[in-house]
Design a protein around this motif. Structure first.
Motif, PDB file in Angstrom:
ATOM      1  N   GLU A 318       0.846  -1.190   0.000  1.00 43.43           N
ATOM      2  CA  GLU A 318       0.000   0.000   0.000  1.00 43.43           C
ATOM      3  C   GLU A 318       0.886   1.247   0.000  1.00 43.43           C
ATOM      4  OE1 GLU A 318      -3.292  -0.032   0.036  1.00 43.43           O
ATOM      5  OE2 GLU A 318      -3.942  -1.959   0.880  1.00 43.43           O
ATOM      6  N   ASN A 319       0.275   2.381  -0.298  1.00 45.30           N
ATOM      7  CA  ASN A 319       0.940   3.682  -0.162  1.00 45.30           C
ATOM      8  C   ASN A 319       2.247   3.759  -0.947  1.00 45.30           C
ATOM      9  OD1 ASN A 319      -0.946   4.853   1.860  1.00 45.30           O
ATOM     10  ND2 ASN A 319      -0.216   3.136   3.078  1.00 45.30           N
ATOM     11  N   LEU A 320       2.192   3.299  -2.197  1.00 51.52           N
ATOM     12  CA  LEU A 320       3.334   3.447  -3.088  1.00 51.52           C
ATOM     13  C   LEU A 320       3.271   4.814  -3.758  1.00 51.52           C
ATOM     14  CD1 LEU A 320       3.340  -0.060  -4.815  1.00 51.52           C
ATOM     15  CD2 LEU A 320       4.841   0.730  -2.980  1.00 51.52           C
ATOM     16  N   ALA A 321       4.422   5.436  -3.912  1.00 51.07           N
ATOM     17  CA  ALA A 321       4.515   6.746  -4.567  1.00 51.07           C
ATOM     18  C   ALA A 321       5.415   6.617  -5.789  1.00 51.07           C
ATOM     19  CB  ALA A 321       5.076   7.788  -3.608  1.00 51.07           C
ATOM     20  N   LEU A 322       4.893   6.982  -6.947  1.00 52.26           N
ATOM     21  CA  LEU A 322       5.646   6.995  -8.197  1.00 52.26           C
ATOM     22  C   LEU A 322       5.788   8.451  -8.622  1.00 52.26           C
ATOM     23  CD1 LEU A 322       6.875   5.622 -10.724  1.00 52.26           C
ATOM     24  CD2 LEU A 322       4.548   5.437 -11.631  1.00 52.26           C
ATOM     25  N   VAL A 323       7.030   8.910  -8.800  1.00 50.02           N
ATOM     26  CA  VAL A 323       7.293  10.322  -9.083  1.00 50.02           C
ATOM     27  C   VAL A 323       8.125  10.430 -10.358  1.00 50.02           C
ATOM     28  CG1 VAL A 323       8.279  12.480  -8.227  1.00 50.02           C
ATOM     29  CG2 VAL A 323       7.247  10.859  -6.620  1.00 50.02           C
ATOM     30  N   ASP A 324       7.618  11.200 -11.313  1.00 53.13           N
ATOM     31  CA  ASP A 324       8.347  11.458 -12.559  1.00 53.13           C
ATOM     32  C   ASP A 324       8.550  12.962 -12.680  1.00 53.13           C
ATOM     33  OD1 ASP A 324       9.631  10.932 -14.929  1.00 53.13           O
ATOM     34  OD2 ASP A 324       7.796  10.969 -16.132  1.00 53.13           O
ATOM     35  N   ARG A 325       9.805  13.388 -12.559  1.00 55.55           N
ATOM     36  CA  ARG A 325      10.122  14.815 -12.634  1.00 55.55           C
ATOM     37  C   ARG A 325      10.392  15.215 -14.080  1.00 55.55           C
ATOM     38  NH1 ARG A 325      11.841  12.906  -7.808  1.00 55.55           N
ATOM     39  NH2 ARG A 325      11.356  14.177  -5.970  1.00 55.55           N
ATOM     40  N   LEU A 326      10.050  16.455 -14.399  1.00 55.47           N
ATOM     41  CA  LEU A 326      10.123  16.931 -15.778  1.00 55.47           C
ATOM     42  C   LEU A 326      11.303  17.874 -15.972  1.00 55.47           C
ATOM     43  CD1 LEU A 326       6.372  17.858 -16.342  1.00 55.47           C
ATOM     44  CD2 LEU A 326       7.485  15.683 -16.799  1.00 55.47           C
ATOM     45  N   PRO A 327      11.883  17.877 -17.169  1.00 59.02           N
ATOM     46  CA  PRO A 327      12.858  18.924 -17.494  1.00 59.02           C
ATOM     47  C   PRO A 327      12.127  20.245 -17.727  1.00 59.02           C
ATOM     48  CG  PRO A 327      12.445  17.571 -19.415  1.00 59.02           C
ATOM     49  CD  PRO A 327      11.686  16.931 -18.282  1.00 59.02           C
ATOM     50  N   ALA A 328      12.866  21.340 -17.690  1.00 56.89           N
ATOM     51  CA  ALA A 328      12.238  22.656 -17.820  1.00 56.89           C
ATOM     52  C   ALA A 328      11.554  22.846 -19.164  1.00 56.89           C
ATOM     53  CB  ALA A 328      13.292  23.746 -17.610  1.00 56.89           C
ATOM     54  N   GLY A 329      11.939  22.083 -20.191  1.00 54.73           N
ATOM     55  CA  GLY A 329      11.348  22.261 -21.516  1.00 54.73           C
ATOM     56  C   GLY A 329      10.051  21.521 -21.736  1.00 54.73           C
ATOM     57  N   PHE A 330       9.574  20.748 -20.745  1.00 58.10           N
ATOM     58  CA  PHE A 330       8.327  19.986 -20.874  1.00 58.10           C
ATOM     59  C   PHE A 330       7.231  20.604 -20.012  1.00 58.10           C
ATOM     60  CE2 PHE A 330      10.045  15.474 -22.050  1.00 58.10           C
ATOM     61  CZ  PHE A 330      10.315  15.931 -23.326  1.00 58.10           C
ATOM     62  N   GLU A 331       6.003  20.448 -20.470  1.00 57.80           N
ATOM     63  CA  GLU A 331       4.839  20.841 -19.684  1.00 57.80           C
ATOM     64  C   GLU A 331       3.803  19.737 -19.788  1.00 57.80           C
ATOM     65  OE1 GLU A 331       1.312  23.899 -20.520  1.00 57.80           O
ATOM     66  OE2 GLU A 331       3.199  24.917 -20.062  1.00 57.80           O
ATOM     67  N   ILE A 332       3.216  19.356 -18.651  1.00 59.71           N
ATOM     68  CA  ILE A 332       2.203  18.298 -18.655  1.00 59.71           C
ATOM     69  C   ILE A 332       0.925  18.811 -19.308  1.00 59.71           C
ATOM     70  CG2 ILE A 332       0.723  16.858 -17.207  1.00 59.71           C
ATOM     71  CD1 ILE A 332       2.944  16.686 -15.184  1.00 59.71           C
ATOM     72  N   GLU A 333       0.375  18.006 -20.202  1.00 55.99           N
ATOM     73  CA  GLU A 333      -0.944  18.279 -20.762  1.00 55.99           C
ATOM     74  C   GLU A 333      -1.965  17.727 -19.777  1.00 55.99           C
ATOM     75  OE1 GLU A 333      -1.511  19.446 -24.660  1.00 55.99           O
ATOM     76  OE2 GLU A 333      -0.235  20.522 -23.247  1.00 55.99           O
ATOM     77  N   ASN A 334      -2.526  18.585 -18.976  1.00 56.12           N
ATOM     78  CA  ASN A 334      -3.364  18.179 -17.853  1.00 56.12           C
ATOM     79  C   ASN A 334      -4.769  17.817 -18.330  1.00 56.12           C
ATOM     80  OD1 ASN A 334      -4.760  17.910 -15.470  1.00 56.12           O
ATOM     81  ND2 ASN A 334      -3.883  19.730 -14.511  1.00 56.12           N
ATOM     82  N   PRO A 335      -5.167  16.528 -18.241  1.00 56.89           N
ATOM     83  CA  PRO A 335      -6.520  16.155 -18.660  1.00 56.89           C
ATOM     84  C   PRO A 335      -7.603  16.856 -17.862  1.00 56.89           C
ATOM     85  CG  PRO A 335      -5.137  14.210 -18.359  1.00 56.89           C
ATOM     86  CD  PRO A 335      -4.387  15.380 -17.797  1.00 56.89           C
ATOM     87  N   ARG A 336      -7.281  17.284 -16.646  1.00 54.40           N
ATOM     88  CA  ARG A 336      -8.280  17.974 -15.828  1.00 54.40           C
ATOM     89  C   ARG A 336      -8.643  19.331 -16.421  1.00 54.40           C
ATOM     90  NH1 ARG A 336      -5.004  16.921 -10.204  1.00 54.40           N
ATOM     91  NH2 ARG A 336      -5.229  14.659 -10.134  1.00 54.40           N
ATOM     92  N   LEU A 337      -7.769  19.854 -17.269  1.00 62.02           N
ATOM     93  CA  LEU A 337      -8.030  21.147 -17.892  1.00 62.02           C
ATOM     94  C   LEU A 337      -8.575  20.985 -19.303  1.00 62.02           C
ATOM     95  CD1 LEU A 337      -4.800  23.046 -16.760  1.00 62.02           C
ATOM     96  CD2 LEU A 337      -7.038  22.999 -15.670  1.00 62.02           C
ATOM     97  N   GLY A 338      -8.974  19.775 -19.677  1.00 60.12           N
ATOM     98  CA  GLY A 338      -9.543  19.542 -20.989  1.00 60.12           C
ATOM     99  C   GLY A 338      -8.510  19.313 -22.066  1.00 60.12           C
ATOM    100  N   ARG A 339      -7.237  19.106 -21.677  1.00 65.23           N
ATOM    101  CA  ARG A 339      -6.196  18.822 -22.653  1.00 65.23           C
ATOM    102  C   ARG A 339      -5.657  17.420 -22.426  1.00 65.23           C
ATOM    103  NH1 ARG A 339      -1.793  23.265 -22.048  1.00 65.23           N
ATOM    104  NH2 ARG A 339      -2.131  22.831 -19.845  1.00 65.23           N
ATOM    105  N   GLY A 340      -4.913  16.906 -23.373  1.00 63.29           N
ATOM    106  CA  GLY A 340      -4.349  15.565 -23.251  1.00 63.29           C
ATOM    107  C   GLY A 340      -4.840  14.678 -24.373  1.00 63.29           C
ATOM    108  N   MET A 341      -4.022  13.742 -24.780  1.00 61.48           N
ATOM    109  CA  MET A 341      -4.327  12.891 -25.926  1.00 61.48           C
ATOM    110  C   MET A 341      -5.004  11.613 -25.455  1.00 61.48           C
ATOM    111  SD  MET A 341      -0.612  13.396 -27.717  1.00 61.48           S
ATOM    112  CE  MET A 341      -0.951  12.263 -29.042  1.00 61.48           C
ATOM    113  N   ALA A 342      -6.171  11.317 -25.992  1.00 63.16           N
ATOM    114  CA  ALA A 342      -6.871  10.073 -25.685  1.00 63.16           C
ATOM    115  C   ALA A 342      -6.438   9.040 -26.717  1.00 63.16           C
ATOM    116  CB  ALA A 342      -8.378  10.287 -25.720  1.00 63.16           C
ATOM    117  N   ALA A 343      -5.403   8.270 -26.409  1.00 64.51           N
ATOM    118  CA  ALA A 343      -4.815   7.344 -27.376  1.00 64.51           C
ATOM    119  C   ALA A 343      -5.573   6.021 -27.371  1.00 64.51           C
ATOM    120  CB  ALA A 343      -3.346   7.122 -27.042  1.00 64.51           C
ATOM    121  N   ASP A 344      -5.976   5.543 -28.573  1.00 67.13           N
ATOM    122  CA  ASP A 344      -6.736   4.300 -28.647  1.00 67.13           C
ATOM    123  C   ASP A 344      -5.852   3.064 -28.547  1.00 67.13           C
ATOM    124  OD1 ASP A 344      -5.473   4.420 -31.063  1.00 67.13           O
ATOM    125  OD2 ASP A 344      -7.305   4.623 -32.271  1.00 67.13           O
ATOM    126  N   TRP A 345      -4.521   3.236 -28.595  1.00 77.01           N
ATOM    127  CA  TRP A 345      -3.624   2.083 -28.484  1.00 77.01           C
ATOM    128  C   TRP A 345      -3.353   1.685 -27.031  1.00 77.01           C
ATOM    129  CZ3 TRP A 345       0.521   3.645 -25.675  1.00 77.01           C
ATOM    130  CH2 TRP A 345       0.864   5.000 -25.723  1.00 77.01           C
TER     131      TRP A 345
END
Length: 424
Positions: A318-345
């Motif tokens: 239980e209580n596992l934490a997975l953390v992925d840090r980003l470089p300064a040149g990347f920005e997350i496409e936040n699905p909560r804001l209506g963005r992000g790719m819905a990939a069918d694969w």
């Protein structure tokens, strides 16, 4: 009640007991806490344990002991149920740690309820060597947490009785053995709480302290005129030739200094691989095909990040934490804001059913549980939003309440080309 995660809509018993315990202590220490908030939390906890319907078994005792202690501490004792749970525990000396903790808390709950039959047992705390024994469930048990909690409870019941000094020494020696990152928040919270209660009352009077860095007086960032306590925040203090705290006069006791430091060490080596956990990270295009980051990206490119996490132990974690840090040149496409790719694969059967997720400017944080041997996937989208050369940080995972279980994969250098690069 209180939930475990921010934004939770359903209270959880253990989180409610823990938060309520600290609110009661804060109120007793003079901090402004609304009494009706404490009463509401105790009432919820009261109704939850009344409606649990669990038979009095050793397992129920391990799960519920802390809840009944907090109810008794908040003057909502349940003597009949506490007695039934105590009788359900085997009467032998070789109980496992979680059941020894349960026994101590239940005896303490009876003591707070006015039943003093276990007073002698409470004044004989467990002094056996502390083992690195940790639970991966929702009680957050560990042997060090048990001893720190027992020390804290002992002092609540009996003040600074010298019978607890050997336990205080045991806890202090264990905490001093390693850096704080090797311990869980529960272990540190209760160990320091228990030790703090043993500290003698501070000085009756003293002159206001003065901090000098390389001979220069540094004004405090916070000061309390009632107690003369002061706090300082000193940037890059490790580079100073001298840091001196002067207190010209102390009368009637001792003063205590709390010092903490934070920052990033230069050339700090990362350890890669893992113990008990395994993770991997891939970068894919919109069709799910691997991207060659060595060939570079272009400004505006969308990239799918695939993280895979595996539980390599024989226990449910239980209580596992997975953390992925980003470089300064990347920005997350936040699905909560209506963005992000819905990939069918993407195969939904492989995705991790997480308990909580944080999407931040510089990282993705995912929390959840895994069965023994189970592998799950997390996929999210980032976009290249700045041109240049960047360092892609490592990705890591850990069991939040057992730092011995961890995994980390290497980062790398990446380059994001701007539309003007062809003309340079």
């Amino acid at each position: 009640g209180f939930g475990y995660w921010p934004g939770a809509v359903e209270p959880t018993p253990w989180a409610t007991a823990y938060a309520t315990h600290l609110l009661i202590e804060a109120s007793e220490a003079g901090f402004p806490v609304a009494p009706e908030r404490i009463d509401a939390a105790l009432s919820w906890l009261d109704s939850d344990v009344e409606g649990s319907g669990k038979a009095p078994t050793p397992g129920a005792a391990a799960e519920e002991a802390y809840l009944y202690y907090v109810l008794a501490y908040g003057k909502h004792p349940k003597k009949a149920r506490i007695g039934a749970l105590l009788r359900a525990l085997p009467d032998r000396a070789d109980l496992d740690g979680a059941l020894r903790e349960a026994r101590y808390l239940l005896m303490a709950a009876l003591y707070l309820s006015g039943d003093r039959r276990y007073e002698a047992d409470l004044k004989r705390p467990d002094l056996s060597p502390i083992e690195m024994d940790r639970s991966h469930g929702w009680t957050f048990y560990s042997d060090l947490r048990f001893r720190g909690l027992a020390l804290s409870v002992f002092t609540d019941l009996f003040g600074r009785d010298p019978a607890a000094e050997p336990l205080a020494d045991l806890v202090a020696r264990q905490v001093a053995r390693s850096e704080s990152r090797y311990y869980t928040t529960q272990e540190l919270a209760w160990a320091l709480s228990g030790l703090g209660r043993r500290v003698e009352v501070g000085a009756v009077d003293f002159d206001p302290p003065v901090l000098k860095v390389d001979g220069r007086i540094v004004p405090p960032s916070r000061e309390d005129p009632r107690t003369k306590e002061r706090s300082w925040a000193v940037a890059r203090a490790s580079e100073a030739k001298s840091v001196v705290l002067e207190i010209p006069r102390i009368e009637g006791g001792r003063l205590w200094l709390v010092q903490s430091s934070e920052g990033v060490r230069r050339d700090e080596p990362f350890t890669y691989g893992g113990q008990g956990l395994r993770i991997s990270r891939r970068y894919l295009d919109e069709d799910g095909e691997p991207l060659d980051l060595g060939a570079g990206l272009s400004l505006g490119d969308a990239v799918q990040v695939e993280l895979r996490i595996t539980n390599r132990t024989r226990d449910r974690l239980e209580n596992l934490a997975l953390v992925d840090r980003l470089p300064a040149g990347f920005e997350i496409e936040n699905p909560r804001l209506g963005r992000g790719m819905a990939a069918d694969w993407i195969d939904p059967e492989t995705l991790w059913s997480t308990e909580h997720m944080n999407l931040r400017d510089d990282r993705l944080e995912v929390f959840g549980a895994l069965e023994p041997g189970e592998t799950r996937t997390v996929i999210y989208t980032v976009r290249a939003t700045a041109a240049g050369r960047f360092t892609l940080p490592p990705a890591s995972a850990e069991a939040m309440y057992d730092p011995a279980l961890w995994a980390r994969v290497k980062g790398r250098q990446i380059e994001i080309a701007g539309p003007w690069d062809d003309y340079l």
